[in-house]
Design a protein around this motif. Structure first.
Motif, PDB file in Angstrom:
ATOM      1  N   ARG A 175      34.535  45.264  44.069  1.00  0.00           N
ATOM      2  CA  ARG A 175      35.230  44.317  43.197  1.00  0.00           C
ATOM      3  C   ARG A 175      34.597  42.927  43.227  1.00  0.00           C
ATOM      4  N   LEU A 176      33.669  42.735  44.166  1.00  0.00           N
ATOM      5  CA  LEU A 176      32.985  41.441  44.259  1.00  0.00           C
ATOM      6  C   LEU A 176      31.678  41.432  43.477  1.00  0.00           C
ATOM      7  N   GLY A 177      31.495  42.436  42.634  1.00  0.00           N
ATOM      8  CA  GLY A 177      30.244  42.583  41.897  1.00  0.00           C
ATOM      9  C   GLY A 177      29.828  41.353  41.121  1.00  0.00           C
ATOM     10  N   MET A 178      30.767  40.673  40.509  1.00  0.00           N
ATOM     11  CA  MET A 178      30.444  39.493  39.698  1.00  0.00           C
ATOM     12  C   MET A 178      29.874  38.374  40.568  1.00  0.00           C
ATOM     13  N   VAL A 179      30.303  38.313  41.826  1.00  0.00           N
ATOM     14  CA  VAL A 179      29.824  37.261  42.731  1.00  0.00           C
ATOM     15  C   VAL A 179      28.569  37.715  43.473  1.00  0.00           C
ATOM     16  N   LEU A 180      28.657  38.851  44.168  1.00  0.00           N
ATOM     17  CA  LEU A 180      27.542  39.322  44.985  1.00  0.00           C
ATOM     18  C   LEU A 180      26.374  39.842  44.146  1.00  0.00           C
ATOM     19  N   GLY A 181      26.695  40.533  43.065  1.00  0.00           N
ATOM     20  CA  GLY A 181      25.638  41.088  42.223  1.00  0.00           C
ATOM     21  C   GLY A 181      24.771  40.018  41.608  1.00  0.00           C
ATOM     22  N   ARG A 182      25.377  38.930  41.190  1.00  0.00           N
ATOM     23  CA  ARG A 182      24.647  37.830  40.560  1.00  0.00           C
ATOM     24  C   ARG A 182      23.667  37.187  41.547  1.00  0.00           C
ATOM     25  N   LYS A 183      24.003  37.226  42.826  1.00  0.00           N
ATOM     26  CA  LYS A 183      23.161  36.613  43.855  1.00  0.00           C
ATOM     27  C   LYS A 183      22.244  37.628  44.549  1.00  0.00           C
ATOM     28  N   GLY A 184      22.315  38.888  44.120  1.00  0.00           N
ATOM     29  CA  GLY A 184      21.499  39.921  44.758  1.00  0.00           C
ATOM     30  C   GLY A 184      21.973  40.255  46.161  1.00  0.00           C
ATOM     31  N   LEU A 185      23.262  40.085  46.419  1.00  0.00           N
ATOM     32  CA  LEU A 185      23.811  40.290  47.759  1.00  0.00           C
ATOM     33  C   LEU A 185      24.706  41.519  47.874  1.00  0.00           C
TER      34      LEU A 185
END
Length: 226
Positions: free
Chosen positions: A122-132
């Motif tokens: 569910r944190l995809g929008m935050v972590l995905g954008r940063k490659g994390l």
């Protein structure tokens, strides 16, 4: 793009229309350093990929050049001590999910146990954008927390091809011995060559260039490494 005097002076030292061996290219990049700070040496690898294909993996460079990474482990309470003992900077579940939702990103890499991925996803929008975002392909979604952290502490680094089929990755610092940077480059190229989706390595790596953060690029002659 208009370049400054230092860049132009550096670029005039060599014939940058030619291709050079990895060893020579690394020496040239070091010699053409432009900035006063310790520039990062970067490799740019263009691959022959179908639009539907992708390349993504990790490797450990033989010569490290980065500081120790802060690792966040998403895990349930019964594994928090194990993660912290292994060297994680942070470990936990709901409290860290909420912190990340709020924009907290004081870590370099995230690891998650498989049973946490439903919530971490569910944190995809935050972590995905940063490659994390943790991913099984890079060993960051795993039941073996200790081994994952140990590998990351050794300098395990992720690489991936962008939408244009190009891998951009740091391979060293301009302050390093050129031979050590060259060793890192050769290990990287050997690993990438194995990732051809159709198993055919000939022509898979189309071009390779090296450059420092602010300096001119140098083309690498792949035939020199054959």
């Amino acid at each position: 793009m208009k370049h400054g005097k230092k860049y132009r002076a550096a670029a005039e030292k060599y014939d940058l229309t030619k291709k050079y061996s990895v060893d020579s290219a690394c020496n040239m990049v070091k010699d053409m350093k432009v900035a006063s700070f310790d520039e990062t040496v970067e490799a740019h690898i263009s691959l022959k990929l179908d639009k539907s294909a992708s390349v993504r993996d990790t490797l450990v460079f033989p010569n490290q050049f980065r500081g120790e990474k802060k690792v966040l482990v998403f895990c349930h309470e019964d594994r928090v001590k194990e993660a912290l003992d292994a060297g994680a900077a942070y470990a936990g579940s709901d409290e860290y999910i909420e912190k990340v939702k709020g924009g907290w990103l004081d870590f370099d890499v995230a690891v998650a146990t498989p049973d946490m991925m439903k919530d971490v996803g569910r944190l995809g929008m935050v972590l995905g954008r940063k490659g994390l975002m943790p991913n099984p392909k890079t060993g960051t979604v795993t039941t073996d927390i200790t081994n994952a952290i140990n590998e990351l502490k050794k300098g395990r680094t992720e690489y991936r091809a962008d939408k244009g089929g190009v891998i951009h990755i740091a391979v060293g610092k301009s302050s390093m011995d050129a031979a050590k940077v060259a060793e890192n480059v050769n290990v990287l190229l050997a690993e990438v060559a194995k990732k051809s989706p159709n198993g055919v390595t000939a022509g898979f790596i189309q071009s390779v260039s090296l450059s420092s953060t602010m300096g001119p690029g140098v083309w690498v002659d792949m035939k020199e490494g054959e």
